[in-house]
Design an enzyme around this catalytic site. Structure first.
Site, mmCIF file in Angstrom:
data_model
loop_
_atom_site.group_PDB
_atom_site.id
_atom_site.type_symbol
_atom_site.label_atom_id
_atom_site.label_comp_id
_atom_site.label_asym_id
_atom_site.label_seq_id
_atom_site.Cartn_x
_atom_site.Cartn_y
_atom_site.Cartn_z
ATOM 1 N N LYS A 86 6.419 2.990 1.080
ATOM 2 C CA LYS A 86 7.672 2.924 1.564
ATOM 3 C C LYS A 86 8.398 4.201 1.685
ATOM 4 C CE LYS A 86 8.925 -1.705 -0.533
ATOM 5 N NZ LYS A 86 7.617 -2.192 -1.083
ATOM 6 N N GLU A 108 19.529 -2.736 -0.857
ATOM 7 C CA GLU A 108 19.281 -3.952 -1.847
ATOM 8 C C GLU A 108 17.721 -3.818 -2.217
ATOM 9 O OE1 GLU A 108 18.683 -4.238 1.555
ATOM 10 O OE2 GLU A 108 16.630 -5.303 1.471
ATOM 11 N N SER A 375 -1.520 -0.220 0.227
ATOM 12 C CA SER A 375 0.017 0.326 0.436
ATOM 13 C C SER A 375 0.330 0.997 -0.687
ATOM 14 C CB SER A 375 0.668 -0.912 0.666
ATOM 15 O OG SER A 375 0.474 -2.163 -0.198
HETATM 16 C C1 LIG Z 1 7.071 -3.285 -0.733
HETATM 17 C C2 LIG Z 1 5.661 -3.201 -0.650
HETATM 18 C C3 LIG Z 1 4.934 -4.076 0.026
HETATM 19 C C4 LIG Z 1 5.385 -5.179 0.995
HETATM 20 O O1 LIG Z 1 5.989 -4.536 2.152
HETATM 21 P P1 LIG Z 1 5.540 -4.578 3.579
HETATM 22 O O2 LIG Z 1 6.956 -4.056 4.328
HETATM 23 O O3 LIG Z 1 4.907 -5.696 3.905
HETATM 24 O O4 LIG Z 1 4.340 -3.411 3.676
HETATM 25 C C5 LIG Z 1 3.472 -3.784 -0.059
HETATM 26 N N1 LIG Z 1 2.831 -3.281 -0.944
HETATM 27 C C6 LIG Z 1 3.499 -2.378 -1.825
HETATM 28 C C7 LIG Z 1 2.795 -1.485 -2.691
HETATM 29 C C8 LIG Z 1 4.955 -2.206 -1.727
HETATM 30 O O5 LIG Z 1 5.473 -1.440 -2.410
#
Ligand SMILES: *Cc1c(COP(=O)(O)O)cnc(C)c1O
Length: 413
Positions: A86, A108, A375
């Site tokens: 993010k 938010e 992610s």
């Molecule tokens: C917020 C988050 C997601 C989900 O958000 P996407 O916009 O779908 O990527 C996925 N993995 C992690 C580690 C997150 O913090």
């Protein structure tokens, strides 16, 4: 009127009239920035020197051996500051906000991860920052609230409605409308009105470009599969974008199968969602016949979103991206496997993508390649995982900690 920012029949800009000028200013600023070598250089510089890019692409040798099928590689986005991908689109948006002369960021947040990334760039770039968070979510996610406050952000509890994410969105929108001249609203995924899905996708697309370079160097070829979890879709679009034209590369988005197939037990939009216009854009949503968003559940807070980014909706429709879902249970199993065999503790969101790879790999040939976009890292999920694995010692630690703390306080008086 047909607005810009459509992906097939999805996307668009469905917002109150008074927000149109701000979104147009953002779009104009972004289009200029995209052509501006100085802007691009600064973004890249920050990604290297602040975020630590490129993140590594790691061969999961032990899991691959155990499963006996395709080679599994892990793109480790968990090594980013704040522990997830993010931060990348937050850095990008902070640069745009500065270019527009804005002094303040708002956001938010549900689980707190987007709030944390926004608070981080606010501190780094000298913006004042307010994050709206439902009172119920604040109770559930105190560690992230504490961290945001350490970063100098004001976390405002939202006390109306269900006191969760949807109400936080409304509170943030109200603030935005009132302070639009000085304030940039940092959107946390490839969702919302145009131009947010495009901007966040473009910022995140560095992930796919890195994967391509890294896998070519390691294997001399493109992967057969790229797999990513999908909440709103920002990490998935980040990993997928550079591969969309490589039609031999299968792209799989993984949704939260949760604990069952009933309404409120999962967050699977394919199948299950229907087309609607909610939160400023047209896409698939888990909604009832009145267009009210349904309750969702996932063991991972980042995947329990009822909508999905408009471009992913279009890519699903055109069959370029395939969707799958895995359950909470399968996710925990993948979490454990990655920890024990690879020394990587993934975020529960990311463990969904890993779980899908674990299902798929044994069905493929040994010379085939799967890249899993991890992610985020799992530190933030400590409490959830300890509870799910029924770790008595962890909760004894919490009890003892509180006991000590209370004793200390009593002695003071
Ligand atoms: C917020 C988050 C997601 C989900 O958000 P996407 O916009 O779908 O990527 C996925 N993995 C992690 C580690 C997150 O913090």
């Amino acid at each position: 009127m047909k607005h810009k920012g459509h992906f097939g029949k999805f996307g668009g800009r469905y917002v109150p009239e008074m927000l149109i000028p701000a979104l147009e200013e953002l779009e104009k600023t972004y289009l200029e920035a995209k052509k501006d070598a100085k802007f691009k250089k600064e973004f890249k510089h920050l990604l290297t020197t602040f975020c630590g890019r490129p993140t590594p692409l790691t061969f999961a040798e032990n899991i691959t051996k155990k499963l006996g099928g395709a080679k599994i590689y892990l793109k480790n986005e968990g090594l980013n500051p704040t522990g997830a991908h993010k931060i990348t689109h937050c850095v990008g948006q902070a640069l745009l906000a500065r270019k527009m002369g804005k002094k303040r960021l708002i956001a938010e947040t549900g689980a707190g991860q987007h709030g944390l990334a926004t608070a981080t760039v606010a501190a780094k770039f000298g913006f004042s920052c307010t994050v709206y968070m439902g009172e119920v979510d604040i109770q559930r996610q105190r560690p992230n609230v504490f961290l945001m406050e350490q970063l100098g952000t004001e976390v405002v509890p939202v006390k109306f409605g269900q006191r969760t994410l949807k109400d936080a969105v409304n509170a943030a929108l109200k603030d935005y409308i009132e302070n639009v001249k000085t304030t940039h609203y940092v959107l946390g995924s490839v969702v919302g009105p145009h131009p947010f899905p495009t901007i966040n996708r473009d910022f995140q697309s560095v992930v796919g470009r890195e994967i391509k370079k890294q896998i070519k160097k390691l294997e001399g070829t493109l992967p057969d599969y790229v797999i990513a979890c999908v909440g709103g879709g920002s990490n998935a679009m980040g990993a997928f974008t550079d591969f969309i034209r490589d039609s031999d590369v299968h792209l799989i988005g993984v949704e939260a199968g949760g604990k069952g197939k009933k309404i409120g037990e999962h967050a699977v939009r394919f199948p299950g969602g229907s087309i609607g216009v909610i939160e400023g854009y047209k896409s698939y949503f888990l909604q009832d016949s009145d267009g009210q968003l349904q309750k969702t559940h996932s063991i991972s807070a980042g995947l329990d979103y009822p909508g999905i980014g408009p471009q992913l909706a279009q890519l699903q429709n055109s069959k370029r991206v395939e969707f799958a879902s895995v359950t909470d249970k399968e996710t925990l199993k993948a979490f454990r496997l990655l920890a024990k065999l690879e020394g990587i503790i993934p975020a529960l969101e990311s463990a969904h993508a890993a779980a899908q790879a674990i299902k798929l790999a044994p069905k493929l040939r040994k010379d085939q390649i799967i890249v899993v976009n991890l992610s985020g890292r799992g530190d933030k999920d400590l409490f959830i995982v300890a509870k799910e694995f029924k770790d008595k010692n962890f909760f004894q630690f919490l009890k003892d900690y509180l006991k000590e703390e209370n004793k200390r306080k009593e002695n003071k008086h």
